[in-house]
Structures are given as structure tokens and as C-alpha cells.
Design a protein around this motif. Structure first.
Motif, PDB file in Angstrom:
ATOM      1  N   ALA A  85       0.857  -1.185   0.000  1.00  0.00           N
ATOM      2  CA  ALA A  85       0.000   0.000   0.000  1.00  0.00           C
ATOM      3  C   ALA A  85       0.892   1.234   0.000  1.00  0.00           C
ATOM      4  N   MET A  86       0.600   2.157  -0.913  1.00  0.00           N
ATOM      5  CA  MET A  86       1.434   3.349  -1.062  1.00  0.00           C
ATOM      6  C   MET A  86       0.572   4.575  -1.305  1.00  0.00           C
ATOM      7  N   GLN A  87       1.140   5.734  -0.978  1.00  0.00           N
ATOM      8  CA  GLN A  87       0.564   7.021  -1.348  1.00  0.00           C
ATOM      9  C   GLN A  87       1.635   7.769  -2.123  1.00  0.00           C
ATOM     10  N   VAL A  88       1.210   8.548  -3.128  1.00  0.00           N
ATOM     11  CA  VAL A  88       2.166   9.233  -3.987  1.00  0.00           C
ATOM     12  C   VAL A  88       1.766  10.686  -4.159  1.00  0.00           C
ATOM     13  N   ASP A  89       2.757  11.553  -4.096  1.00  0.00           N
ATOM     14  CA  ASP A  89       2.599  12.970  -4.404  1.00  0.00           C
ATOM     15  C   ASP A  89       3.402  13.227  -5.676  1.00  0.00           C
ATOM     16  N   ALA A  91       3.390  15.730  -7.725  1.00  0.00           N
ATOM     17  CA  ALA A  91       3.886  17.094  -7.887  1.00  0.00           C
ATOM     18  C   ALA A  91       5.251  17.279  -7.234  1.00  0.00           C
ATOM     19  N   SER A  92       5.456  16.631  -6.096  1.00  0.00           N
ATOM     20  CA  SER A  92       6.724  16.767  -5.370  1.00  0.00           C
ATOM     21  C   SER A  92       7.623  15.548  -5.502  1.00  0.00           C
ATOM     22  N   SER A  93       7.206  14.547  -6.258  1.00  0.00           N
ATOM     23  CA  SER A  93       7.948  13.285  -6.409  1.00  0.00           C
ATOM     24  C   SER A  93       8.224  12.638  -5.058  1.00  0.00           C
ATOM     25  N   LEU A  94       7.172  12.567  -4.247  1.00  0.00           N
ATOM     26  CA  LEU A  94       7.269  11.956  -2.928  1.00  0.00           C
ATOM     27  C   LEU A  94       6.385  10.722  -2.867  1.00  0.00           C
ATOM     28  N   MET A  95       6.744   9.803  -1.999  1.00  0.00           N
ATOM     29  CA  MET A  95       5.914   8.614  -1.781  1.00  0.00           C
ATOM     30  C   MET A  95       6.013   8.191  -0.333  1.00  0.00           C
ATOM     31  N   ARG A  96       4.980   7.464   0.103  1.00  0.00           N
ATOM     32  CA  ARG A  96       4.960   6.862   1.426  1.00  0.00           C
ATOM     33  C   ARG A  96       4.357   5.479   1.280  1.00  0.00           C
ATOM     34  N   GLN A  97       5.034   4.498   1.823  1.00  0.00           N
ATOM     35  CA  GLN A  97       4.471   3.155   1.844  1.00  0.00           C
ATOM     36  C   GLN A  97       3.990   2.856   3.245  1.00  0.00           C
ATOM     37  N   ARG A  98       3.059   1.959   3.336  1.00  0.00           N
ATOM     38  CA  ARG A  98       2.617   1.512   4.654  1.00  0.00           C
ATOM     39  C   ARG A  98       3.789   0.805   5.331  1.00  0.00           C
ATOM     40  N   ARG A  99       3.857   0.938   6.653  1.00  0.00           N
ATOM     41  CA  ARG A  99       4.943   0.286   7.385  1.00  0.00           C
ATOM     42  C   ARG A  99       5.013  -1.188   7.022  1.00  0.00           C
ATOM     43  N   SER A 100       6.229  -1.636   6.729  1.00  0.00           N
ATOM     44  CA  SER A 100       6.429  -3.059   6.437  1.00  0.00           C
ATOM     45  C   SER A 100       7.867  -3.426   6.775  1.00  0.00           C
ATOM     46  N   ALA A 101       8.053  -4.666   7.119  1.00  0.00           N
ATOM     47  CA  ALA A 101       9.369  -5.127   7.546  1.00  0.00           C
ATOM     48  C   ALA A 101      10.111  -5.893   6.466  1.00  0.00           C
ATOM     49  N   ASP A 102       9.497  -6.146   5.316  1.00  0.00           N
ATOM     50  CA  ASP A 102      10.125  -6.997   4.313  1.00  0.00           C
ATOM     51  C   ASP A 102      11.442  -6.433   3.788  1.00  0.00           C
ATOM     52  N   GLY A 103      11.480  -5.148   3.491  1.00  0.00           N
ATOM     53  CA  GLY A 103      12.716  -4.537   3.012  1.00  0.00           C
ATOM     54  C   GLY A 103      13.800  -4.526   4.071  1.00  0.00           C
ATOM     55  N   THR A 104      13.399  -4.259   5.304  1.00  0.00           N
ATOM     56  CA  THR A 104      14.352  -4.243   6.410  1.00  0.00           C
ATOM     57  C   THR A 104      14.922  -5.631   6.656  1.00  0.00           C
ATOM     58  N   PRO A 159      -3.143   7.473  -7.766  1.00  0.00           N
ATOM     59  CA  PRO A 159      -3.708   8.829  -7.694  1.00  0.00           C
ATOM     60  C   PRO A 159      -2.845   9.730  -6.825  1.00  0.00           C
ATOM     61  N   HIS A 160      -2.929  11.021  -7.106  1.00  0.00           N
ATOM     62  CA  HIS A 160      -2.140  12.028  -6.396  1.00  0.00           C
ATOM     63  C   HIS A 160      -2.676  12.242  -4.980  1.00  0.00           C
ATOM     64  N   ASN A 161      -1.768  12.288  -4.009  1.00  0.00           N
ATOM     65  CA  ASN A 161      -2.070  12.618  -2.612  1.00  0.00           C
ATOM     66  C   ASN A 161      -1.084  13.690  -2.177  1.00  0.00           C
ATOM     67  N   GLU A 162      -1.564  14.637  -1.398  1.00  0.00           N
ATOM     68  CA  GLU A 162      -0.653  15.657  -0.844  1.00  0.00           C
ATOM     69  C   GLU A 162       0.105  15.023   0.313  1.00  0.00           C
TER      70      GLU A 162
END
Length: 166
Positions: A85-89, A91-104, A159-162
Motif C-alpha cells: 500500500a502506497m501514497q504518492v505525491d 507534484a513533489s515526487s514523494l511517496m509513502r508506503q505503509r509500514r512493512s518489515a520486508d525490506g528491512t 492517484p495524487h495525494n498531498e
């Protein structure tokens, strides 16, 4: 057979630690620049290639093992990257993913593999054969690389999110 302790052993440890530190903001659910998705993946691939270069008695079986591990990790990473699950901005080339441990977990495994390689070289005692270390690193590097690529592709379609960096 293991090579004596050298700069390449130290470099793999440093790369793995930097890989872990660059993936932590993503794993915590912090807002990050989209281009930062590539950093842990690139560092992981460099580590996997350095460990592959440390295989002295390379044969077809060890090369196939490394490539198979890379492909298996790549498939798993692609599936995980599309499922997060992700959110993307845009306009600012930013993103946030839901907390997850797989990458860590993958990055911590790379740190562990680098430390095993370093310690084996320092003690001149093989704990795990170098070809298996390289294949395991390729598995996690493939996972992180395909995961990052899938997430980057998804950022163009979501979709775009601020998002605020503060």
C-alpha cells in the motif's frame, strides 16, 4: 577456500549497512523522494556482485545457483512491490508506503551475509561456501531491486495525494 581479509570484505559490510540505513525510512512509513527507492536496491546489487567476484572456484553450477537466486528474489520482490500500500505525491515526487518489515529483513540479511564473509576471511575459516553466500546475496538483492522497480512503476499510476515531509 577463502581469500584473506581484504578491502572487498570491508566494502561489502559498509555497503550492506548503508543499504539497511537507506531502507529504514521507507520501512517506517516516512515520506521519501521516489528516487530513493533505487538506493538500497543498487547497493544490494553491488554487494551481490562483489560477493560473486569472491568465488574462486566458479563453475556452471555456482553461476546457475546465483542466477536462479537472483530470479527467485526478483519474482518475489516484484510481487511484493505491487502488493504494498502506497501514497504518492506526483507534484513533489514523494511517496509513502505503509509500514512493512520486508525490506528491512532483506537488508538485515545482506548485513548478516557480509559479516559472515568478513569473519570467514578474517579467521581464514569458511563458515558458508562463498558461492552460497553470493547466491543468498543475489536472492535478497533481486528481491530489493524488483520490489523497488515495481514500486517506482506504481508511483506513475497511483492517484495524487498531498504528502508533507515535515
Amino acid at each position: 577456500m577463502t581469500a584473506p581479509l581484504s578491502l572487498s570484505n570491508l566494502i561489502t559490510v559498509v555497503l550492506a549497512v548503508i543499504c539497511l540505513s537507506t531502507i529504514l525510512p521507507q520501512a517506517r512509513g516516512n515520506v521519501v523522494k521516489i528516487w530513493r527507492l533505487a538506493m538500497p536496491a543498487c547497493l544490494a546489487m553491488v554487494e551481490a556482485f562483489i560477493l560473486l567476484a569472491g568465488v574462486f572456484d566458479a563453475d556452471l553450477a555456482s553461476d546457475v545457483e546465483w542466477l536462479a537466486a537472483l530470479l527467485i528474489g526478483g519474482v518475489a520482490g516484484r510481487m511484493r512491490g505491487w502488493a504494498l500500500a502506497m501514497q504518492v505525491d506526483q507534484a513533489s515526487s514523494l511517496m509513502r508506503q505503509r509500514r512493512s518489515a520486508d525490506g528491512t529483513i532483506a537488508a538485515m540479511a545482506l548485513v548478516l551475509l557480509a559479516l559472515i564473509d568478513f569473519t570467514s576471511a578474517a579467521l581464514q575459516e569458511v563458515w558458508i561456501d562463498p558461492e552460497h553466500l553470493a547466491a543468498a546475496a543475489a536472492l535478497f538483492a533481486g528481491f530489493l531491486g524488483s520490489r523497488a522497480l515495481a514500486m517506482a512503476v506504481r508511483t506513475t499510476r497511483l492517484p495524487h495525494n498531498e504528502l508533507d515531509t515535515a
